[in-house]
Design a protein around this motif. Structure first.
Motif: not given
Length: 369
Positions: A231-243
């Motif tokens: 879940x934390x890996x998924x969060x990092x991916x979404x944050x990086x793409x969102x930014x």
């Protein structure tokens, strides 16, 4: 084509479906849930938005102006303050969505035709900005000037300005991307763990686990921990793409973002384990997960404004982890609030984790029956 044999298969399938309570519940429950949610709980016309009021003029005209705005039912007074800065602090903490400011020189502004009031808006929710714009256009004929003010000219119609914070460009991505973190984690984390225990039974691994000295609590926690990392890996991916793709800001602490996300992950995993202890097959686990996922999407405030829902729907939404996570993540990422300022929603997620995990551990038995 032998019609007798075909009819026998049809009768057999209908009898099998009638014995499968989960499938039967989906056949009847999904249309009922969707009809009730879309027809009753989903309302795009916002009413009763939490609002704070600062009336520095405190005259008959300013009070009439505020009363006219409250009469629209778009806002409901839940807080009073002495300065606009106090209203901004309340908006950052998520206590109110709209702040109404009437300056001390209200009467002079009314005579001069200048804006007589300001509406401060939490722009992290685009639907609130739309409601505030409609509120500012409401006719305010009863806001007569104070008789103590010099009537040098015919007073102009009161004008109200709307000031949006945290998303002045009204870009939908800024509002959607933080919410997508919660939606994706809800969908994946609940589903992954919902089939975890069931998969062990279907693959024959439960016999091996029964033979080990593992307790029910150890097995459950051991099932959860690997998915926390996922879940934390998924969060990092979404944050990086969102930014990177949408320039979504992270105004608060990145640590607070991950702490809030960790709470949601644990809440969803504990719920998934409870589902897993109830389901008899992976297909049943996926069916039950769908029943949880649909109300979470519709009632949490991700797709439709939370304030537009009737009170009963809001009470149901308060039980869902996604509702509290959306308040946390939007407060931290978009308004720059800290988790300490948003402690009620964090506490609600912690309580949900404890209750769901305890229920899952009590329901699970290291047995094959």
């Amino acid at each position: 084509m032998n019609w007798r044999r075909l009819w026998a298969i049809v009768v057999k399938e209908l009898r099998q479906l009638s014995r499968d309570r989960i499938t039967l519940a989906m056949v009847i429950g999904i249309p009922v849930i969707q009809l009730v949610l879309f027809g009753y709980a989903i309302n795009l016309n916002l009413r009763g938005l939490d609002a704070g009021i600062v009336d520095q003029a405190n005259s008959a005209g300013s009070r009439a102006l505020v009363m006219d705005m409250l009469a629209t039912d778009v806002v409901a007074p839940t807080a009073h303050a002495d300065t606009p800065q106090q209203l901004m602090a309340m908006i950052r903490r998520g206590q109110i969505s709209i702040g109404i400011v009437v300056p001390a020189d209200f009467e002079l502004r009314r005579v001069d035709g200048r804006p007589v009031a300001q509406i401060l808006v939490d722009g992290s929710d685009s639907t609130v900005q739309v409601a505030a714009s409609q509120l500012a256009q409401t006719p305010l004929d009863s806001a007569a000037p104070d008789t103590r003010a010099p009537a040098t000219s015919t007073p102009a119609q009161p004008r109200i300005t709307v000031v949006g914070f945290y998303n002045p460009q009204r870009r939908s991505a800024i509002n959607i991307v933080p919410g997508l973190i919660g939606v994706i984690l809800t969908m994946t984390m609940v589903l992954f763990t919902a089939i975890a225990i069931v998969r062990e039974r279907e693959r024959g691994n439960m016999e091996l686990l029964i033979a080990t000295p593992l307790t029910s609590a150890e097995l459950m926690v051991g099932k959860v921990l690997p998915y926390v990392v996922i879940g934390l890996v998924q969060t990092t991916v979404i944050l990086a793409l969102g930014i990177w793709l949408f320039q979504v800001p992270v105004r608060g602490s990145l640590l607070d973002v991950y702490l809030a996300t960790g709470l949601l992950i644990l809440a969803n995993l504990s719920l998934g384990l409870l589902i897993s202890s109830r389901a008899q097959s992976q297909f049943q686990a996926m069916q039950i997960t769908f029943f949880v996922f649909l109300p979470s999407i519709l009632l949490s405030g991700f797709m439709f404004p939370f304030a537009g829902m009737p009170k009963v729907a809001q009470w149901i939404a308060e039980v869902l982890p996604l509702t509290h996570f959306l308040r946390l993540i939007r407060g931290v990422m978009l308004r720059g609030a800290s988790l300490w300022e948003l402690w009620p929603d964090g506490l609600a997620l912690l309580a949900f984790i404890v209750v769901m995990m305890a229920a899952a551990i009590m329901r699970f038995r290291k047995r094959l029956d």
